[in-house]
Write a protein that holds these residues in place. Structure first.
Motif, PDB file in Angstrom:
ATOM      1  N   ALA A 126       0.056 -21.300 -12.788  1.00 45.56           N
ATOM      2  CA  ALA A 126      -0.844 -20.647 -11.839  1.00 45.56           C
ATOM      3  C   ALA A 126      -0.464 -19.186 -11.677  1.00 45.56           C
ATOM      4  N   GLU A 127      -1.464 -18.350 -11.502  1.00 35.81           N
ATOM      5  CA  GLU A 127      -1.277 -16.921 -11.347  1.00 35.81           C
ATOM      6  C   GLU A 127      -1.989 -16.459 -10.085  1.00 35.81           C
ATOM      7  N   ILE A 128      -1.269 -15.726  -9.239  1.00 34.45           N
ATOM      8  CA  ILE A 128      -1.884 -15.179  -8.029  1.00 34.45           C
ATOM      9  C   ILE A 128      -2.642 -13.913  -8.407  1.00 34.45           C
ATOM     10  N   LEU A 129      -3.961 -13.959  -8.278  1.00 27.73           N
ATOM     11  CA  LEU A 129      -4.790 -12.807  -8.620  1.00 27.73           C
ATOM     12  C   LEU A 129      -4.850 -11.789  -7.490  1.00 27.73           C
ATOM     13  N   SER A 130      -4.843 -12.269  -6.264  1.00 24.24           N
ATOM     14  CA  SER A 130      -4.932 -11.365  -5.125  1.00 24.24           C
ATOM     15  C   SER A 130      -4.470 -12.103  -3.873  1.00 24.24           C
ATOM     16  N   LYS A 131      -3.936 -11.335  -2.924  1.00 23.31           N
ATOM     17  CA  LYS A 131      -3.481 -11.934  -1.671  1.00 23.31           C
ATOM     18  C   LYS A 131      -3.821 -10.989  -0.515  1.00 23.31           C
ATOM     19  N   PRO A 132      -5.115 -10.804  -0.243  1.00 19.49           N
ATOM     20  CA  PRO A 132      -5.519  -9.861   0.798  1.00 19.49           C
ATOM     21  C   PRO A 132      -5.565 -10.506   2.178  1.00 19.49           C
ATOM     22  N   SER A 133      -5.535  -9.671   3.208  1.00 16.94           N
ATOM     23  CA  SER A 133      -5.734 -10.088   4.592  1.00 16.94           C
ATOM     24  C   SER A 133      -6.657  -9.083   5.250  1.00 16.94           C
ATOM     25  N   VAL A 134      -7.441  -9.562   6.208  1.00 14.88           N
ATOM     26  CA  VAL A 134      -8.376  -8.674   6.889  1.00 14.88           C
ATOM     27  C   VAL A 134      -8.496  -9.120   8.342  1.00 14.88           C
ATOM     28  N   LEU A 135      -8.601  -8.150   9.239  1.00 18.59           N
ATOM     29  CA  LEU A 135      -8.791  -8.404  10.666  1.00 18.59           C
ATOM     30  C   LEU A 135     -10.240  -8.102  11.004  1.00 18.59           C
TER      31      LEU A 135
END
Length: 648
Positions: free
Chosen positions: A241-250
């Motif tokens: 498995a490969e993490i493509l993105s790990k964003p967070s937003v409020l």
């Protein structure tokens, strides 16, 4: 292109000359609700609402505003007229093609700023009331502030975009998790085999649904959220498995948030055409490629569940990449749209974004494959087909209004978030958990609750004397950062009683000795016949401690601000108090309150060059602060008891 700024001058024909003599008007500034929404609600409730109609005048740049009603008792609410629109461009073309190009140019370049900028608050109304009968006005203000002008809750959405090889899941065979299903189901049919991507996703989502309806714990007492995290971590550690993105937003409750990670690919709209001796080059259009996550969450009335509209789009170019703009690349697109309802702090997975990838390779022995004729015997081709699936793990967190529970959006304690060594800007420091004292024995005490119930709005949520604790905590931060080393003691000066200027370093030999009971005492003289009252000190160059340092400081400060120095620690404390004074000056908006002094708060520090090069004058504020820092708790109790006794 010619550009101009059109300045519109407004003339409001509404005049306060029609205001009755026994009425006055106050501006009500709105924090969250729009003024148009507020006025519409108040109008439907029967209040007299005055709005304006814009009328063109003879002068092109002027407009006249006519009110649609008159001010009447006991209460009238008046809307502020809106400003006109003005573009920097001399014209705005509405052709569809030009609008598309303009929108793209503004996305990567600049916008025309169509609205006039003014310094007044945009959302406000004018409330006129009878000052002989203020009760309707007070009732309106309380209703607006407590019921209508209320801020929406916020949601922190964490996303984890993972690309996995579906065949790897079959190899590791992730175990399914069993827990008491309660109202959902009584058997285990809810959990399919997790040895496939679909089974794994179903298993996680079923757990999430179970947490929404049947509680957050398994029959063994384990948290379901922790078990979900374990399964996802097992997936990442045991597969390709490969993490493509790990964003967070409020995002605010009910508002849309969009996370886009990728790039813009230029392609031509039309092919190149040849008209005689000239080539016509087509327009270029940019297409976004990458990961797009659209969200619109909504919080339930009990703050336990979140209903969310989710759109996940994964796009990528297929085949070989080319740098030619005139090429037309093939773009593969995977998209999922859904409405979900999930428990707070519980992850769920959006899956089904599957793609088939083919990879060709050549296996060969070093050197031997280069032998003519027989070299082919030492190499072979390998074709591999992979079925890869993108899953998106989304975890919503409701951010509580209570500042103490706002930790989800506060950075971790790390020096990475501090800023130092700046030449053009002030240094900064973010408060860490270890910087904040546990003062619940004060904030949650019965005596504080009793005082607040008696004093009401006169003290609000504050505690008399709490600023002494804040200053002491800030002082310890100054100590921790070793900022005193930037201050040159030669630059610290003070005025003696006769007005002569003395360098503080010239007094060092009077107190820097091995006897902590002997030193100097500096008494601030509070009266002077000068026009400008300079801070003058009477210096006792042979002061002997009578009882103890703390007791002597208490006794001497009852008459006038005084401080005693008997060793190098007191000298260092004096320099750090000087830095604290600078710190409070440049953080003028800092509220010295327990309610706001929390982890993550940024504190600006003075630039070291100011401390190194500028002369520093001892004054009344520093002298008082030295005593307050050295005996903060004693002074706090005196301050608190003085206020508390006034309400007994």
């Amino acid at each position: 292109m010619l550009k101009k700024i059109t300045i519109l001058f407004f003339y409001i024909s509404f005049s306060f000359s029609s205001l009755p003599d026994d009425m006055t008007c106050d501006v009500l500034k709105l924090s969250y609700i729009k003024s148009d929404q507020l006025l519409g609600l108040l109008k439907s409730m029967g209040y007299n609402v005055i709005e304006f109609e814009a009328i063109n005048s003879e002068n092109f740049s002027d407009m006249t505003f006519e009110p649609n009603a008159d001010i009447i008792k006991p209460l009238s609410i008046i809307k502020f007229p809106n400003s006109e629109i003005s573009y920097l461009q001399s014209y705005i073309n509405t052709d569809e093609e030009d609008v598309e190009m303009s929108s793209f140019n503004s996305y990567i370049g600049s916008s025309p700023f169509p609205h006039l900028t003014s310094g007044d608050p945009l959302q406000r109304v004018l409330v006129c009331y009878d000052y002989n009968n203020v009760e309707p006005y007070i009732n309106l203000i309380e209703y607006v502030k407590n019921k209508l002008d209320v801020g929406a809750k916020q949601i922190m959405v964490d996303a984890l975009v993972i690309e996995i090889n579906s065949s790897d899941l079959k190899e590791i065979g992730l175990n399914k998790i069993e827990y008491s299903q309660g109202r959902i189901n009584s058997d285990n049919s809810m959990y399919p085999d997790s040895s496939s991507a679909g089974g794994f996703i179903d298993m996680i989502n079923n757990l999430s649904i179970g947490a929404s309806y049947s509680g957050l714990y398994t029959k063994e007492g384990k948290q379901i959220n922790d078990l979900i995290d374990l399964e996802i971590n097992a997936l990442l550690q045991n597969t390709s498995a490969e993490i493509l993105s790990k964003p967070s937003v409020l995002v605010l409750d009910g508002r849309q948030a969009r996370i886009q990670v990728g790039e813009q690919i230029p392609i031509s709209k039309f092919p190149v055409t040849n008209t005689g001796s000239e080539f016509e080059i087509p327009d270029v259009e940019y297409l976004p490629v990458g990961i797009t996550l659209n969200l619109r969450p909504r919080i339930s009335d009990d703050n336990r569940q979140i209903t969310m509209q989710v759109e996940t789009i994964i796009t990528e170019t297929a085949g070989e990449e080319t740098s030619s703009i005139l090429s037309a690349p093939t773009i593969s697109n995977r998209k999922v749209e859904s409405f979900v309802r999930i428990a707070n702090n519980t992850p769920f997975i959006v899956g089904g974004l599957i793609s088939n990838k083919k990879s060709d390779g050549i296996k060969k022995f070093p050197l031997l494959h280069k032998i003519p004729v027989i070299g082919n015997l030492f190499k072979s081709t390998a074709n591999r087909k992979e079925k890869r699936e993108v899953i998106v793990v989304i975890t919503p967190h409701i951010i509580e209004d209570d500042y103490k529970k706002f930790s989800k959006v506060i950075p971790q304690d790390s020096d990475f978030f501090n800023s130092s060594g700046n030449k053009l800007f002030s240094n900064s420091y973010r408060l860490e958990e270890s910087d904040i004292w546990d003062l619940k024995f004060i904030t949650d005490s019965d005596v504080v609750k009793e005082l607040r119930s008696k004093a009401g709005d006169q003290i609000g949520n504050s505690i008399p004397g709490e600023e002494l604790f804040i200053n002491k905590m800030l002082y310890e931060i100054v100590e921790k950062t070793n900022y005193f080393s930037y201050v040159n003691p030669e630059n610290i000066v003070l005025f003696e009683s006769d007005g002569s200027l003395v360098r503080f370093s010239d007094l060092d030999n009077l107190y820097l000795n091995e006897n902590d009971d002997k030193g100097i005492a500096l008494f601030l003289e509070t009266s002077s016949n000068e026009t400008f009252d300079r801070p003058r000190f009477r210096i006792d160059r042979n002061y002997n401690i009578k009882d103890s340092y703390k007791e002597d400081m208490r006794l001497l400060n009852t008459s006038s601000p005084t401080f005693i120095l008997t060793n190098s620690k007191h000298r260092k404390a004096l320099i750090e108090i000087l830095i604290l004074k600078y710190l409070l000056e440049i953080n003028e908006s800092l509220e010295l309150s327990f309610n706001t002094f929390k982890r993550g708060l940024e504190i600006r520090f003075p630039n070291p060059s100011i401390l190194e090069n500028n002369p520093q004058l001892l004054d009344k504020e520093m002298t008082e602060m030295i005593y307050q820092i050295s005996d903060y708790y004693y002074i706090f109790e005196k301050t608190f008891n003085k206020v508390n006794n006034n309400y007994k």
